[in-house]
Design a protein around this motif. Structure first.
Motif, mmCIF file in Angstrom:
data_model
loop_
_atom_site.group_PDB
_atom_site.id
_atom_site.type_symbol
_atom_site.label_atom_id
_atom_site.label_comp_id
_atom_site.label_asym_id
_atom_site.label_seq_id
_atom_site.Cartn_x
_atom_site.Cartn_y
_atom_site.Cartn_z
ATOM 1 N N SER A 1 0.862 -1.180 0.000
ATOM 2 C CA SER A 1 0.000 0.000 0.000
ATOM 3 C C SER A 1 0.898 1.229 0.000
ATOM 4 O O SER A 1 1.542 1.527 1.009
ATOM 5 N N GLU A 2 0.949 1.931 -1.117
ATOM 6 C CA GLU A 2 1.832 3.089 -1.231
ATOM 7 C C GLU A 2 1.517 4.150 -0.182
ATOM 8 O O GLU A 2 2.430 4.723 0.412
ATOM 9 N N ASP A 3 0.239 4.406 0.072
ATOM 10 C CA ASP A 3 -0.132 5.401 1.092
ATOM 11 C C ASP A 3 0.374 4.977 2.472
ATOM 12 O O ASP A 3 0.926 5.782 3.220
ATOM 13 N N ARG A 4 0.168 3.709 2.824
ATOM 14 C CA ARG A 4 0.630 3.222 4.128
ATOM 15 C C ARG A 4 2.162 3.257 4.201
ATOM 16 O O ARG A 4 2.741 3.664 5.208
ATOM 17 N N ASP A 5 2.834 2.853 3.133
ATOM 18 C CA ASP A 5 4.303 2.868 3.121
ATOM 19 C C ASP A 5 4.828 4.287 3.321
ATOM 20 O O ASP A 5 5.772 4.504 4.095
ATOM 21 N N ASN A 6 4.218 5.250 2.641
ATOM 22 C CA ASN A 6 4.639 6.649 2.818
ATOM 23 C C ASN A 6 4.375 7.130 4.241
ATOM 24 O O ASN A 6 5.176 7.877 4.810
ATOM 25 N N HIS A 7 3.261 6.710 4.834
ATOM 26 C CA HIS A 7 2.973 7.078 6.224
ATOM 27 C C HIS A 7 4.020 6.455 7.154
ATOM 28 O O HIS A 7 4.513 7.116 8.078
ATOM 29 N N SER B 1 7.140 8.449 7.199
ATOM 30 C CA SER B 1 6.985 9.812 7.713
ATOM 31 C C SER B 1 7.413 9.914 9.178
ATOM 32 O O SER B 1 7.696 8.919 9.845
#
Length: 174
Positions: free
Chosen positions: A61-67, A70
């Protein structure tokens, strides 16, 4: 003592954590190094370490990976790697060990013990000797400053505290 090189194409560092108190999210780090110097058939006295590029985290999950990259979690801009250095190796059974060492996540270093199993050795189709190890441990993410969470309307939290880590290494003598 033999120095071993990591065969990254046949090795992995994976993790899992409870999600919403009922299921698991699994992920891995795709870029890491591992160092072993010693006797693969008897790890007593060996030198063992690994270094993980935290930006290589993937959970599908790109969104989860970026989170996760962070400041809410790993803050990879400030703390780009996770490091482990073995400090004590204890044989517990034939081919089984407790490998204790210091793991550094973000700016926190704490001891952790991996249960390690020697998988054996063989020769690959190109004549190269291969040895393999599997290792597992569990740690509490909050102890390393990974404290972000979100309460659920139904009770509980979005992200569990305990992280299960699984390492599978294939190595070749240098």
């Amino acid at each position: 003592m033999t120095k071993f090189n990591l065969d990254a194409a046949h090795s992995s560092i994976d993790f899992s954590v409870k999600h919403m108190m009922v299921s698991k999210v699994k992920g891995s780090f795709t870029n890491f190094t591992a160092n072993l110097e010693g006797n693969a058939e008897d790890l007593n006295g060996a030198t063992i370490s690994f270094d993980i590029d935290v930006k290589s985290i993937t959970t599908n999950s790109e969104d989860r990976d970026n989170h996760l990259r962070s400041a809410d979690f790993f803050d990879t801009e400030t703390f780009p790697s996770i490091k482990f250095v073995a400090t004590n190796i204890k044989k517990t059974d034939d081919g089984e060990y407790h490998v204790t060492g210091d793991i550094t996540i973000k700016d926190v270093t704490k001891p952790v013990t991996f249960e390690v199993e020697y998988g054996g050795k063989g020769t690959n189709p190109w004549g190269q000797e291969v040895v393999a190890f599997s290792a597992e441990t569990k740690l509490n993410r909050k102890e390393f400053g990974l404290v972000w969470n979100q309460a659920l309307e139904t009770g509980g939290v979005l992200v569990g505290e305990d992280i299960k880590i699984s390492v599978d290494l294939e190595l070749n003598p240098a």
